[in-house]
Write a protein that holds these residues in place. Structure first.
Motif, PDB file in Angstrom:
ATOM      1  N   ASP A 442       0.838  -1.209   0.000  1.00 44.11           N
ATOM      2  CA  ASP A 442       0.000   0.000   0.000  1.00 44.11           C
ATOM      3  C   ASP A 442       0.868   1.252   0.000  1.00 44.11           C
ATOM      4  O   ASP A 442       0.566   2.235  -0.679  1.00 44.11           O
ATOM      5  N   HIS A 443       1.965   1.191   0.758  1.00 47.46           N
ATOM      6  CA  HIS A 443       2.849   2.349   0.838  1.00 47.46           C
ATOM      7  C   HIS A 443       3.511   2.621  -0.524  1.00 47.46           C
ATOM      8  O   HIS A 443       3.606   3.765  -0.960  1.00 47.46           O
ATOM      9  N   THR A 444       3.955   1.550  -1.185  1.00 48.23           N
ATOM     10  CA  THR A 444       4.576   1.701  -2.513  1.00 48.23           C
ATOM     11  C   THR A 444       3.590   2.345  -3.486  1.00 48.23           C
ATOM     12  O   THR A 444       3.942   3.281  -4.231  1.00 48.23           O
ATOM     13  N   ILE A 445       2.359   1.851  -3.471  1.00 48.72           N
ATOM     14  CA  ILE A 445       1.334   2.394  -4.371  1.00 48.72           C
ATOM     15  C   ILE A 445       1.093   3.872  -4.065  1.00 48.72           C
ATOM     16  O   ILE A 445       1.049   4.716  -4.973  1.00 48.72           O
ATOM     17  N   ALA A 446       0.966   4.189  -2.765  1.00 53.24           N
ATOM     18  CA  ALA A 446       0.693   5.573  -2.356  1.00 53.24           C
ATOM     19  C   ALA A 446       1.831   6.491  -2.795  1.00 53.24           C
ATOM     20  O   ALA A 446       1.607   7.598  -3.302  1.00 53.24           O
ATOM     21  N   GLU A 447       3.059   6.004  -2.640  1.00 55.41           N
ATOM     22  CA  GLU A 447       4.215   6.828  -2.977  1.00 55.41           C
ATOM     23  C   GLU A 447       4.283   7.119  -4.485  1.00 55.41           C
ATOM     24  O   GLU A 447       4.539   8.244  -4.904  1.00 55.41           O
ATOM     25  N   LEU A 448       4.002   6.079  -5.283  1.00 60.93           N
ATOM     26  CA  LEU A 448       4.063   6.258  -6.744  1.00 60.93           C
ATOM     27  C   LEU A 448       2.938   7.165  -7.228  1.00 60.93           C
ATOM     28  O   LEU A 448       3.148   8.023  -8.097  1.00 60.93           O
ATOM     29  N   ASP A 449       1.734   6.989  -6.658  1.00 63.41           N
ATOM     30  CA  ASP A 449       0.611   7.876  -7.029  1.00 63.41           C
ATOM     31  C   ASP A 449       0.963   9.319  -6.702  1.00 63.41           C
ATOM     32  O   ASP A 449       0.688  10.235  -7.486  1.00 63.41           O
ATOM     33  N   ALA A 450       1.594   9.509  -5.542  1.00 60.67           N
ATOM     34  CA  ALA A 450       1.930  10.878  -5.117  1.00 60.67           C
ATOM     35  C   ALA A 450       2.990  11.489  -6.024  1.00 60.67           C
ATOM     36  O   ALA A 450       2.924  12.662  -6.381  1.00 60.67           O
ATOM     37  N   LYS A 451       3.971  10.680  -6.434  1.00 64.67           N
ATOM     38  CA  LYS A 451       5.014  11.189  -7.340  1.00 64.67           C
ATOM     39  C   LYS A 451       4.365  11.685  -8.628  1.00 64.67           C
ATOM     40  O   LYS A 451       4.665  12.760  -9.135  1.00 64.67           O
ATOM     41  N   ARG A 452       3.456  10.856  -9.171  1.00 68.16           N
ATOM     42  CA  ARG A 452       2.795  11.220 -10.434  1.00 68.16           C
ATOM     43  C   ARG A 452       1.956  12.490 -10.254  1.00 68.16           C
ATOM     44  O   ARG A 452       2.045  13.425 -11.052  1.00 68.16           O
ATOM     45  N   GLU A 453       1.165  12.514  -9.187  1.00 64.90           N
ATOM     46  CA  GLU A 453       0.267  13.660  -8.992  1.00 64.90           C
ATOM     47  C   GLU A 453       1.060  14.942  -8.756  1.00 64.90           C
ATOM     48  O   GLU A 453       0.640  16.019  -9.178  1.00 64.90           O
TER      49      GLU A 453
END
Ligand SMILES: [Zn+2]
Ligand SMILES: [Zn+2]
Length: 487
Positions: A442-453
């Motif tokens: 979940d943390h990996t997903i959250a981090e990648l989404d945040a980088k993109r956004e």
């Protein structure tokens, strides 16, 4: 003496499983040419794709970013205009663009088109043919390939038919699917011959300029319905049942492609380019040949579908016969090229790390897990460590559109020490292990989404699709925008 700018060639053999090559342990000598390259080069033993379908995996190979970061989460005709715009608005840079700027001629023999064309001087597969050759090709070779391609799918459709229920309302959608499959396979059939792809590549290499070149070759023979001449099929004793016939065809397609990889290397040798060219041989994902109840297709995040070969051959600079264990992902390739060529990039540019220190020195590879996703057939994400594979349905359901069922459950946990085939789900027996891996995933997903956004926010919103972020993603996004000086 190594040139400062070696030629770089990437060969992607679509849907090729690492385990089916001789250099990754397959008996019976199916891939003598690739094995010989591996003996003279560097083999990464534990390479994983970051996605299990072509469009996203290729974008990830070429960008050094996970699909969630570069924004390209869909495949084929499922890619929306908004998504494509989103990819263009992130800071994603593709290998051809980076190398073009470094003075390379950039050439691809591929038909995927769309954003994949970014950065290429020459993208496609048109070859110079004399009038007679052209007539023969269009009136005979091409229709023959196309019919073979369509007929090749019949046993696979038959295998899946019993579990696919359809309703009357699906008819329009079904017809649309048939049309898009027709258009798709019409183009694919043209390229599903390793001999043709290699001929185009040889022509491009012979006609090169004085600049160093980057060449991307996409081989399709190892993708369903698998393409190989009969003589190659016969080597693998195809049985009468579909499973044994298709498995033999897969093996035949590997040997057939391997033969043409050998022809490509002999051209490099004849042209005096072999020692000063970095050649990467890999695949974009693997394939499930009946394992896990998935037949001749690449959905699911099990090892059959995610473990890819990765061989790097560059005699002037890299050691020979070196095998490197440890988790590597495709996203490490572009950072490796950048370090090799002395191209400076901000740290935020890539999710991957350069492998150069592991190749030429003894730096261990930097990963303790790999992260892999899928979205097209079922929405799932996986984290694989040395000891466990953890898979989670990212939509909370995990419905497989292809098999019309849920594979195993919304969460899956496999103990790789005792169950390397990932067959016995132990989520309920080891809830604490599942919980820890769930949190990491979940943390990996959250981090990648945040980088993109954060990248999208910095370029301003011009009407792309809104993406809903979780509380954790919001938190990471705020921090990231702050770090970048936007808040
Ligand atoms: Zn593919
Ligand atoms: Zn399925």
């Amino acid at each position: 003496m190594a040139q400062a700018k070696p030629n770089i060639i990437i060969l992607v053999l679509d849907a090729l499983r690492a385990r089916n090559l001789g250099c990754y342990g397959m008996p019976g000598n199916p891939s003598p040419n690739i094995d010989a390259v591996a003996k003279r080069g560097v083999v990464f033993e534990d390479t994983y794709s970051s996605f299990n379908t072509t469009d996203q995996s290729l974008t990830s190979i070429m960008s050094g970013r996970y699909p969630r970061h570069n924004g390209m989460m869909n495949h084929g005709d499922k890619v929306s205009k908004e998504e494509w715009e989103r990819l263009n608005r992130t800071d994603t840079r593709l290998t051809a663009e980076v190398l073009k700027e470094a003075g390379y001629d950039t050439i691809a023999v591929d038909w995927m088109g769309r954003w994949h064309k970014r950065g290429y001087d020459n993208y496609g597969y048109e070859i110079d043919r004399a009038a007679v050759g052209r007539l023969k090709y269009y009136s005979f070779d091409l229709p023959k390939q196309y019919i073979e391609y369509m007929v090749g799918h019949l046993p696979i459709l038959e295998l899946y038919a019993p579990q696919r229920k359809s309703e009357k309302g699906d008819l329009v959608k079904g017809l649309k699917d048939v049309w898009s499959t027709f258009m798709f396979s019409r183009r694919l059939a043209q390229l599903q011959d390793a001999g043709f792809v290699t001929d185009v590549a040889r022509e491009r290499i012979r006609n090169r300029s004085d600049n160093p070149f980057f060449l991307f070759l996409h081989y399709w023979d190892t993708h369903t319905p698998y393409h190989c001449p009969n003589s190659y099929l016969k080597r693998y004793n195809p049985g009468k049942d579909h499973n044994s016939y298709l498995t033999a065809k897969y093996m035949g397609s590997i040997s057939y492609t391997d033969y043409h990889v050998g022809r490509l290397f002999s051209t490099l040798h004849k042209e005096g380019l072999l020692n000063d060219t970095l050649v990467v041989i890999t695949s974009d994902h693997g394939d499930s040949l009946t394992e896990h109840g998935i037949y001749f297709d690449h959905h699911g995040l099990y090892k059959e579908t995610t473990h890819c070969p990765m061989v790097l051959h560059y005699p002037n600079r890299f050691p020979q016969g070196k095998r490197i264990p440890g988790f590597v992902q495709h996203i490490d390739l572009l950072p490796t090229f950048c370090e090799l060529l002395g191209i400076e990039m901000p740290e935020s540019q890539f999710d991957g790390h350069s492998l150069l220190g592991s190749i030429t020195g003894d730096r261990p590879v930097e990963r303790d897990h790999v992260f892999i996703e899928e979205s097209y057939v079922q929405k799932k994400a996986a984290l694989r460590t040395d000891t466990y594979t953890y898979i989670k349905a990212t939509d909370g359901e995990g419905w497989c559109n292809y098999c019309q069922k849920v594979h195993v459950g919304t969460e899956e946990l496999y103990d790789l020490e005792n169950d390397p085939g990932e067959e016995n789900d132990v989520t309920s027996e080891r809830p604490e292990v599942a919980a820890e891996l769930r949190e990491r995933l979940d943390h990996t997903i959250a981090e990648l989404d945040a980088k993109r956004e954060a990248e999208l926010a910095s370029t301003g919103d011009d009407g792309g699709e809104d993406v809903e972020l979780s509380a954790e993603e919001e938190e990471i996004l705020k921090k990231r925008l702050k770090d970048l000086g936007y808040m």
